[in-house]
Enzyme design. Structure first.
Site, short mmCIF file in Angstrom:
data_model
loop_
_atom_site.label_atom_id
_atom_site.label_comp_id
_atom_site.label_asym_id
_atom_site.label_seq_id
_atom_site.Cartn_x
_atom_site.Cartn_y
_atom_site.Cartn_z
N TYR A 156 0.85 -1.19 0.00
CA TYR A 156 0.00 0.00 0.00
C TYR A 156 0.88 1.24 0.00
O TYR A 156 1.90 1.28 0.70
CB TYR A 156 -0.90 0.03 1.24
CG TYR A 156 -1.62 1.35 1.44
CD1 TYR A 156 -2.90 1.55 0.92
CD2 TYR A 156 -1.01 2.41 2.13
CE1 TYR A 156 -3.56 2.76 1.09
CE2 TYR A 156 -1.66 3.63 2.30
CZ TYR A 156 -2.94 3.80 1.78
OH TYR A 156 -3.57 5.01 1.94
N GLU A 212 -4.31 7.21 -3.40
CA GLU A 212 -4.10 5.90 -2.79
C GLU A 212 -3.82 4.86 -3.87
O GLU A 212 -4.55 4.78 -4.86
CB GLU A 212 -5.33 5.45 -1.99
CG GLU A 212 -5.46 6.11 -0.64
CD GLU A 212 -6.56 5.47 0.18
OE1 GLU A 212 -6.28 5.04 1.31
OE2 GLU A 212 -7.69 5.38 -0.32
#
Length: 402
Positions: free
Chosen positions: A119, A207
């Site tokens: 991530y 993101e």
């Protein structure tokens, strides 16, 4: 402002952020054509992704066909079948609720062999007034869950305002992902490019989840989510053109056209307030008094007949609204002028007809507040005036029988 994944990836590519090859499609035939182009470029595995403004697509299902929002396909024929099961159907995910969202476009991408998932995100840390880059080895998992259960697995670097992300910071982030060798260098390059894209586009958050390490030791963004600061869109005309109004709430669009800030909620008490802080406090008081706010509506500092009238029209289009609370602080605008605006708006035949069974509670404080209360009380209209916010909230809950 939100954009679709395919738009986000195209934008990121322009800043040298690595993403798999992909082509958007609006019809089944376009999806087939996209797969054929990708196949000609060497793709042997395809990913067919529904494009809606909501997360959880991979776990979501369409209402009619029961298809997942993200489908793997090993041939052009399978791409065709997947596209047919998605286009025009309604996809329900954890973020859309039971209503779901209609799938009107797809993204056909080159499937990659994944060795590991990570991530990476960039946003503004308001507690420190600095941009922050976050990475985690827990790719594919909601970052909120990671933060709550294993916060030590999130590594952060803050960037000083006015300065670029430093190479040593990118190195620390890449190292935190456990990478070495060529993937380490590529991750550094990816993070540096991602931060450049964040700053250049006036994004409020980017993101990448998951960020993938492929079997070929490449680092690529398998998914991408970008939100932009609405207040900066005037200097980002090309990004503003990416807006997909079909994904937005019609009432919020209508409110925006009238220069009102409106967000629909699930309650039964309509709120009309000037100022975001006062609006939040008003909703808190409604909750404490036993009610449920139906919306956030900020009419701004210059509440007048037209803004109040437009506010009524938007609030009353929500069938769940059983009462309306107007809470205005007269600082820039005088309370007596706001009171006259409310009285004139309520007299509008279109609005008056809809207000027959919807009580209105008005609290005006600030400049000429006493004169405003007299105007409301002597108007002869079905409007209840209040002095204290707590009193106004309690009047609302009594009116709806909460």
């Amino acid at each position: 402002m939100n954009i679709h994944e395919y738009q986000a990836k195209e934008l990121l590519q322009s800043y040298q952020v690595a993403v798999p090859d992909g082509i958007s499609a609006f019809t089944v035939d376009e999806a087939v054509s996209a797969a054929e182009k990708l196949k000609a470029n060497g793709a042997s595995l395809f990913v067919v992704k529904a494009q809606i403004h909501a997360g959880g697509r991979g776990k979501g299902r369409t209402k009619s066909s029961g298809a997942k929002g993200v489908i793997l396909a090993t041939s052009v024929e399978e791409v065709k079948k997947a596209a047919a099961s998605l286009i025009g159907d309604t996809l329900v995910t954890i973020q859309t609720g039971e209503a779901g969202k209609k799938v009107e476009r797809l993204y056909i991408t080159d499937g990659v062999d994944i060795a590991n998932e990570y991530y990476v995100g960039v946003t503004l840390d308001r507690t420190r007034n600095q941009n922050v880059i976050m990475v985690s080895t827990e790719g594919g998992v909601e970052i909120e869950k990671v933060a709550a259960e294993t916060p030590e697995k999130i590594v952060k670097e803050w960037v000083e305002p006015g300065l670029p992300l430093q190479a040593n910071q990118a190195r620390r982030l890449a190292f935190a992902l456990g990478l070495s060798g060529d993937p380490f260098k590529k991750a550094m390059k990816f993070i540096m490019a991602l931060y450049k894209a964040f700053e250049a586009t006036d994004a409020s958050i980017i993101e990448i989840n998951p960020l993938a390490l492929t079997d070929d030791n490449d680092i690529v963004a398998l998914d991408a989510k970008i939100n932009f600061d609405d207040n900066a869109l005037y200097r980002q005309p090309k990004i503003a053109e990416l807006r997909d109004e079909s994904e937005e709430d019609p009432l919020e669009l209508e409110a925006g056209a009238s220069n009102l800030n409106y967000i629909k909620l699930d309650g039964n008490v309509g709120c009309m307030v000037n100022g975001a802080g006062l609006a939040m406090a008003t909703m808190d008081m409604i909750k404490l008094a036993g009610g449920e706010p139906a919306n956030f509506l900020d009419v701004g500092g210059g509440a007048n007949v037209e803004t109040v009238r437009n506010g009524f029209r938007i609030i009353l289009k929500d069938p769940n609204v059983e009462a309306i609370l107007i809470n205005i602080f007269g600082g820039i605008v005088r309370c007596d002028r706001v009171a006259n605006g409310i009285i004139e708006a309520v007299k509008d035949p279109e609005i008056a007809n809809k207000l027959k069974d919807v009580p209105i509670i008005v609290r005006l404080q600030g400049t000429n507040a006493e004169e405003a209360k007299v105007l409301i009380d002597e108007s002869g209209l079905n409007v209840i005036s209040a002095v204290l916010l707590k009193e106004a909230a309690e009047e609302v809950t009594r009116a709806i029988g909460a």
